[in-house]
Design a protein around this motif. Structure first.
Motif, mmCIF file in Angstrom:
data_model
loop_
_atom_site.group_PDB
_atom_site.id
_atom_site.type_symbol
_atom_site.label_atom_id
_atom_site.label_comp_id
_atom_site.label_asym_id
_atom_site.label_seq_id
_atom_site.Cartn_x
_atom_site.Cartn_y
_atom_site.Cartn_z
ATOM 1 N N UNK A 1 5.298 -12.841 13.065
ATOM 2 C CA UNK A 1 5.864 -13.207 11.769
ATOM 3 C C UNK A 1 4.900 -13.965 10.878
ATOM 4 N N UNK A 2 3.592 -13.934 11.178
ATOM 5 C CA UNK A 2 2.605 -14.702 10.410
ATOM 6 C C UNK A 2 1.778 -13.730 9.572
ATOM 7 N N UNK A 3 1.856 -13.869 8.251
ATOM 8 C CA UNK A 3 1.177 -12.923 7.362
ATOM 9 C C UNK A 3 -0.300 -13.247 7.181
ATOM 10 N N UNK A 4 -0.718 -14.491 7.418
ATOM 11 C CA UNK A 4 -2.120 -14.885 7.279
ATOM 12 C C UNK A 4 -2.414 -15.931 8.344
ATOM 13 N N UNK A 5 -3.195 -15.559 9.360
ATOM 14 C CA UNK A 5 -3.387 -16.406 10.535
ATOM 15 C C UNK A 5 -4.589 -17.333 10.431
ATOM 16 N N UNK B 1 -29.924 -22.391 20.212
ATOM 17 C CA UNK B 1 -28.893 -23.397 19.997
ATOM 18 C C UNK B 1 -28.967 -23.852 18.540
ATOM 19 N N UNK B 2 -27.939 -24.500 18.075
ATOM 20 C CA UNK B 2 -27.844 -24.850 16.659
ATOM 21 C C UNK B 2 -26.732 -24.101 15.961
ATOM 22 N N UNK B 3 -25.973 -23.268 16.714
ATOM 23 C CA UNK B 3 -24.820 -22.563 16.180
ATOM 24 C C UNK B 3 -23.548 -23.075 16.840
ATOM 25 N N UNK B 4 -22.446 -23.042 16.102
ATOM 26 C CA UNK B 4 -21.115 -23.261 16.643
ATOM 27 C C UNK B 4 -20.346 -21.950 16.543
ATOM 28 N N UNK B 5 -19.811 -21.483 17.668
ATOM 29 C CA UNK B 5 -19.115 -20.194 17.703
ATOM 30 C C UNK B 5 -17.645 -20.409 18.003
ATOM 31 N N UNK B 6 -16.785 -19.687 17.269
ATOM 32 C CA UNK B 6 -15.341 -19.783 17.486
ATOM 33 C C UNK B 6 -14.682 -18.473 17.096
ATOM 34 N N UNK B 7 -13.724 -17.978 17.899
ATOM 35 C CA UNK B 7 -12.926 -16.814 17.483
ATOM 36 C C UNK B 7 -11.947 -17.202 16.390
ATOM 37 N N UNK B 8 -11.472 -16.196 15.666
ATOM 38 C CA UNK B 8 -10.499 -16.442 14.602
ATOM 39 C C UNK B 8 -10.043 -15.131 13.999
ATOM 40 N N UNK B 9 -9.359 -15.235 12.861
ATOM 41 C CA UNK B 9 -8.807 -14.058 12.202
ATOM 42 C C UNK B 9 -9.250 -14.012 10.743
ATOM 43 N N UNK B 10 -9.312 -12.807 10.203
ATOM 44 C CA UNK B 10 -9.660 -12.595 8.808
ATOM 45 C C UNK B 10 -8.397 -12.662 7.945
ATOM 46 N N UNK B 11 -8.563 -12.461 6.619
ATOM 47 C CA UNK B 11 -7.409 -12.446 5.721
ATOM 48 C C UNK B 11 -6.468 -11.282 6.027
ATOM 49 N N UNK B 12 -6.953 -10.270 6.750
ATOM 50 C CA UNK B 12 -6.118 -9.130 7.131
ATOM 51 C C UNK B 12 -5.568 -9.266 8.547
ATOM 52 N N UNK B 13 -5.748 -10.439 9.181
ATOM 53 C CA UNK B 13 -5.344 -10.679 10.563
ATOM 54 C C UNK B 13 -6.124 -9.830 11.559
ATOM 55 N N UNK B 14 -7.330 -9.426 11.182
ATOM 56 C CA UNK B 14 -8.245 -8.766 12.110
ATOM 57 C C UNK B 14 -9.022 -9.831 12.881
ATOM 58 N N UNK B 15 -9.305 -9.560 14.141
ATOM 59 C CA UNK B 15 -9.936 -10.525 15.026
ATOM 60 C C UNK B 15 -11.449 -10.519 14.826
ATOM 61 N N UNK B 16 -12.051 -11.708 14.880
ATOM 62 C CA UNK B 16 -13.493 -11.808 14.677
ATOM 63 C C UNK B 16 -14.009 -13.059 15.378
ATOM 64 N N UNK B 17 -15.332 -13.191 15.418
ATOM 65 C CA UNK B 17 -15.986 -14.407 15.890
ATOM 66 C C UNK B 17 -16.852 -14.921 14.748
ATOM 67 N N UNK B 18 -16.715 -16.206 14.457
ATOM 68 C CA UNK B 18 -17.488 -16.826 13.389
ATOM 69 C C UNK B 18 -18.520 -17.773 13.987
ATOM 70 N N UNK C 1 7.670 -10.486 4.988
ATOM 71 C CA UNK C 1 7.881 -11.087 3.661
ATOM 72 C C UNK C 1 7.316 -12.498 3.650
ATOM 73 N N UNK C 2 6.716 -12.899 2.505
ATOM 74 C CA UNK C 2 6.096 -14.219 2.445
ATOM 75 C C UNK C 2 6.109 -14.749 1.018
ATOM 76 N N UNK C 3 6.007 -16.074 0.848
ATOM 77 C CA UNK C 3 5.914 -16.663 -0.492
ATOM 78 C C UNK C 3 4.462 -16.709 -0.952
ATOM 79 N N UNK C 4 4.203 -16.287 -2.154
ATOM 80 C CA UNK C 4 2.846 -16.342 -2.687
ATOM 81 C C UNK C 4 2.527 -17.759 -3.161
#
Length: 303
Positions: A247-251, A269-286, A130-133
């Protein structure tokens, strides 16, 4: 923060306290809803997650019984229980009450401690938070995955990242692989997976993700997203690596990992790479184009 879509214009007049249990059930204690035959209505919101996982009805009605307790102001409180055995399709569920089920509900106290490091039972992995919109109303974020690959510890190094996780609902084969898939493209990159039973681990270098047509200064010099999948056996369709058992709905703004520049040894070279999560909490690299270096100031000779 996720903004609700398609809410009715009626103002919220009820407040709901929520208690989550480790099995996936949610208890709602509602203030100012003490009316004969009152119900709590959960209505799935159409949008990006519509039809992603699971099926069934897009509306669930729960009877309000009680009174559960009496609030400090003497207002009646009713209770609705969403059992873990009731299947909810993946998505965002807006919460209503009222005779016609169109009265939005405000969030009260949300006790979601039982969701932290939750270990699911057998069958499909269901998660509900459950979360507040953004509009100050109550909603429920749900996931339904079968099988499911839960991301755990992520270690970031200059050349890449190492990921540990747990696989539910499937076995890890001898030649398991992790696969990065370029979003909006047809490029993939696979690396070996180690592990035993349901535990898996892999190391993904950033260099191969930055290679390919174009570059940060070219016509496609925009951010690149690589979605991560687990292949328990080499010919498997792939299981999306996500993190939903907490308990985190959007990471996106909560789990923020350090970015590293792609090594010049890869020629891109010229890119910055970092892991993270999408709006669905799916894992990705940006991958983001690295900012251009600021030239050193030129000294002006003096007479």
């Amino acid at each position: 923060m996720t903004r609700p879509i398609g809410r009715r214009a009626s103002p919220a007049v009820c407040t709901a306290d929520c208690i989550a249990d480790s099995a996936g059930g949610i208890t709602f204690d509602i203030t100012d809803a003490a009316r004969p035959g009152a119900t709590l209505v959960l209505r799935r919101r159409a949008g990006r997650t519509d039809g992603a996982h699971g099926g069934g009805d897009d509306e669930v009605r729960l009877p309000l019984t009680g009174p559960a307790t009496a609030s400090g102001a003497g207002r009646a409180r009713l209770r609705a229980v969403l059992p873990s055995t009731v299947e909810l399709a993946e998505g965002h569920w807006d919460i209503f009450t009222g005779a016609s089920g169109d009265q939005p509900v405000r969030p009260g106290i949300r006790d979601v401690r039982a969701l932290i490091d939750r270990v699911p039972g057998t069958g499909p992995v269901a998660a509900r938070v459950p979360y507040p919109t953004a509009d100050g109303l109550l909603a429920l974020r749900t996931w339904l995955r079968a099988p499911h690959a839960e991301a755990g510890t992520v270690r970031c190094e200059p050349a890449g990242m190492s990921v540990e996780g747990v696989l539910y609902g499937a076995g890890l084969g001898e030649h398991a692989r992790a696969e990065a898939r370029l979003r909006g493209g047809d490029r993939t990159h696979r690396v070996a997976v180690t592990g035993r039973g349901g535990v898996f681990a892999f190391t993904l270098p950033y260099g191969p993700l930055a290679e390919g047509p174009g570059g940060p200064d070219g016509p496609d010099g925009e951010s690149r997203y690589w979605d991560l999948w687990l292949l328990p056996v080499p010919d498997a369709a792939g299981i999306r690596i996500s993190r939903i058992l907490d308990d985190i709905w959007d990471k996106r703004a909560i789990h923020v990992y350090p970015a590293h520049g792609v090594s010049p040894a890869h020629g891109t070279d010229g890119w910055l790479a970092a892991p993270g999560y999408t709006h669905d909490n799916d894992f990705c690299v940006r991958l983001d184009p690295a900012p251009a270096p600021v030239p050193a100031p030129t000294s002006t000779p003096t007479r």
